[in-house]
Design an enzyme around this catalytic site. Structure first.
Site, PDB file in Angstrom:
ATOM      1  N   HIS A 147      45.219  41.787  40.946  1.00 15.29           N
ATOM      2  CA  HIS A 147      45.814  40.497  40.500  1.00 15.29           C
ATOM      3  C   HIS A 147      46.841  39.646  41.291  1.00 15.29           C
ATOM      4  O   HIS A 147      47.083  38.658  41.118  1.00 15.29           O
ATOM      5  CB  HIS A 147      46.441  40.575  39.021  1.00 15.29           C
ATOM      6  N   HIS A 195      35.934  48.254  38.576  1.00 15.57           N
ATOM      7  CA  HIS A 195      35.502  48.633  37.278  1.00 15.57           C
ATOM      8  C   HIS A 195      35.257  49.969  37.461  1.00 15.57           C
ATOM      9  O   HIS A 195      35.023  50.667  36.323  1.00 15.57           O
ATOM     10  CB  HIS A 195      34.828  47.962  36.489  1.00 15.57           C
TER      11      HIS A 195
END
Length: 724
Positions: A99, A267
């Site tokens: 992020h 993920h």
């Protein structure tokens, strides 16, 4: 002086009315005024390390291996105040690094992990960054230990790298060199919505037409990094989400294969958190109370940590073993059917149908408990979208290939905004040159500069031709992601040679002359182009009665077309250049705002922008030979005439069109000159007028020339990271 009124009402008589927090700013009163603050950021006044601090020198003192060992040890050193899932902080650290880097967008090069801006608003309080404040606090003891030898920007990205390595991935490499900023950026446009996670179609939406995302944005909602994990506007539909993914990742210069790899690789480890009520969470860090000490999203009504953590609202792990790098993500995604459900926090997510017990991940605290894995709408897009599905199938069948593609994509994600390899530092910098790094071979430095200048001066090229070509070559530089600039001479290659703003016919003529001189002299065309601009400026200064030598640093190289990603360079094409008084077409944004944006990307200050405009006008460098703003009868002489005549009250100014004006003699009514908004803003804006008046003064004619030369040299050398 009477203080009784303030004192009697309980107000501080000293500070009452002072501009310390909430107050009407000048921009509130005059919202259409130019925000020159974007040109005055990140200087020594806000940097506690001082003007003499040299991060690269500090990096030389860093014990890299010791730092990496400390980071790996951190991963499994669970803290009671914020326990690690399954005893491993890897997923949290990867999300923090992702992020940090993931705000980058290719359109203007802004965002990304190169400055450590996740420490500040608005990023530290974006909904998508919930609980990343905890990750940074976990890193603080390491930052405290290594001090100035490691920036927050480098540390956050390195923590993500070490997290992957600690879980079994062989990473592609890592480069140090990201320098911290000390306050939020003022130049980045994150969108015009007035609320977090505002849906498309609402007020100030970033979407128009058939879901056309506003440029330069690369996220679908205010406060998200990429796409909404629950689906478009929170409505699950993997095919629609796939289209959002394709757009947002492309705006980070990622192709379909990289998109699938990054989504799946991100993920493969960690989990999402939504086992509780989101309504129990307190304000974000910027809105939290003083005693929260910069931590946000605190849950004071229930446990709120470990298995009870709420972050995105989605709950669960993607894989069976979320603390190791493997291929379980594709196994689960492609082997099972998935059905739509809701998390305990009420968020949409997908869960497998009839999953084997042994394929379920265990609870983060109690390994005797197992839960269903989950997939977001973005994960399901990798299964449902035909192109993404093909890539996913290949990755599933070839885990080694998946690991390699992901490692390279992760390196690109975390280094894209760092610019060329000359800015990389450290023992783990990959030897391979990658095309997205815009590689440029080294050029010669050992040649007779004055001999080349003499050839250029005798070439027959005009001052305007020499200066304009050098400017066009250098103006593509973006201080945001360190791309563009004169080094490499890509102005002679596709796509730049054909850009409208580069006047291809004029450019071709000038390049033919300069390429011949470069070949005869055995030097780069890149150096020759810049040197020609310098020759033109020296001639113009002499014509104005000032002898000056423009500083020059040889050593630029010439890039080849094979070293140039043509599509990637398209985003560097100027849509306007106020310095050459040109716009490709009319835009919603005003010409003066576009000038300001260009100046900020060139890392110019407002005075530098001002002096360059004044000099470029009198040198006759306007696009197409336009006379707008050429407030002089001595074109080609580097005089301060632009400022003298702009500030002369013998004239009045009259609009003649959307972006055109006449300057008229007050007494005779005779039209003396014409101008654009970019020209007249230097007499209209109070701050810019103050600078213009300095350069219009009788005693500052020589200062004007010297300041112009300094600003010019700054632009010509903006991409010379080899000189640092």
């Amino acid at each position: 002086m009477e203080h009784n009124k303030a004192g009697s009402s309980g107000q501080c008589p000293v500070m009452h009315g002072g501009l310390t927090s909430a107050s009407m700013s000048n921009m509130d009163w005059w919202p259409k005024a130019l925000n020159l603050d974007i040109l005055h950021q990140h200087d020594s006044k806000t940097n506690p390390l001082g003007a003499d601090f040299n991060y690269r020198e500090e990096l030389k003192k860093l014990d890299v291996e010791a730092l990496k060992r400390d980071l790996k040890a951190l991963m499994t050193n669970s803290q009671e105040w914020w326990p690690a899932d399954w005893g491993h902080y890897g997923g949290l650290m990867i999300r923090m690094a992702w992020h940090s880097a993931g705000t980058y967008r290719i359109a203007d090069g802004r965002g990304g992990g190169g400055t450590g801006n996740q420490r500040f608003a608005p990023l530290n309080s974006w909904p998508d960054n919930a609980n990343l404040d905890k990750a940074r606090r976990l890193l603080w003891p390491i930052k405290q230990k290594y001090g100035n030898k490691i920036s927050w920007a480098d540390l956050m990205i390195l923590a993500g790298n070490m997290a992957y390595e600690s879980m079994g991935l062989k990473t592609f490499g890592f480069a140090f060199g990201r320098e911290d900023i000390w306050h939020p950026e003022k130049d980045i446009y994150w969108g015009s919505e007035k609320e977090w996670l505002a849906k498309s179609g609402g007020e100030n939406s970033r979407y128009s037409g058939q879901r056309d995302l506003e440029n330069p944005l690369a996220a679908v909602m205010m406060g998200l990094i990429y796409v909404n994990p629950e689906g478009v506007d929170g409505n699950p539909d993997p095919l629609k989400t796939a289209q959002d993914m394709r757009v947002t990742f492309a705006r980070m210069a990622m192709n379909d294969e990289e998109t699938v790899a990054l989504t799946a690789g991100g993920h493969t480890v960690g989990k999402a958190h939504g086992n509780g009520k989101a309504s129990n969470l307190g304000p974000d860090p910027e809105g939290a109370e003083l005693h929260e000490q910069g931590l946000g999203w605190n849950n004071h009504t229930s446990r709120g940590i470990g298995r009870n953590t709420v972050t995105s609202g989605i709950e669960g792990a993607w894989t069976t073993h979320p603390t190791r790098w493997d291929n379980e993500y594709f196994y689960l995604l492609l082997s099972y059917e998935w059905q739509l459900t809701k998390s305990p926090a009420g968020a949409w997510q997908w869960e497998p149908v009839n999953i084997k017990e042994e394929d379920k991940p265990v609870d983060v605290e109690d390994p005797s408990i197992r839960y269903n894995p989950m997939m977001t709408d973005a994960d399901m897009a990798l299964k449902i979208d035909p192109e993404y599905r093909k890539i996913s199938e290949r990755f599933y069948k070839d885990p080694a290939y998946f690991s390699e593609v992901f490692a390279r994509a992760w390196f690109k994600l975390t280094h894209r905004d760092m610019g060329p390899k000359a800015r990389y530092f450290g023992p783990d910098v990959p030897a391979e040159d990658l095309i997205w790094q815009d590689p440029v071979p080294a050029g010669r430095k050992d040649y007779d500069v004055n001999a080349v200048k003499a050839k250029i001066a005798a070439s027959g090229l005009s001052i305007s031709e020499m200066v304009s070509t050098a400017w066009d070559s250098a103006r593509t530089f973006r201080g945001s992601d360190k791309r563009g600039g004169a080094n490499g001479a890509r102005i002679r290659l596709a796509p730049q040679k054909d850009w409208e703003g580069n006047e291809p016919a004029r450019l071709g003529k000038v390049l033919a002359v300069l390429e011949k001189i470069a070949a005869e002299s055995g030097i780069s065309i890149a150096d020759t182009i810049v040197l020609a601009g310098n020759v033109g400026i020296e001639q113009a200064a002499k014509a104005a009665g000032v002898n000056v030598t423009v500083p020059f640093a040889p050593g630029r190289g010439d890039a080849t077309i094979e070293q140039t990603d043509v599509e990637s360079f398209e985003v560097l094409e100027p849509l306007a250049d106020g310095f050459r008084n040109w716009q490709k077409k009319h835009y919603v944004v005003t010409p003066e705002e576009m000038l300001l944006d260009k100046a900020q990307l060139l890392r110019l200050t407002a005075p530098e922008m001002t002096v360059l405009i004044g000099g470029m006008r009198v040198l006759g460098t306007n696009y197409g030979g336009s006379q707008h703003g050429v407030f002089t009868d001595r074109v080609g002489a580097l005089t301060n005439d632009f400022f003298v005549n702009l500030t002369d009250m013998s004239y009045t100014w009259k609009p003649t069109g959307r972006n055109s004006y006449e300057i008229v003699e007050r007494k005779s009514g005779k039209v003396k000159w014409t101008a654009t908004r970019v020209d007249l803003v230097f007499g209209s804006n109070s701050i810019l007028r103050a600078y213009a008046e300095v350069y219009a003064q009788d005693d500052n004619k020589e200062k004007f020339v010297k300041d112009f030369v300094a600003a010019w040299t700054k632009v010509m050398n903006a991409d010379r990271f080899d000189l640092v």
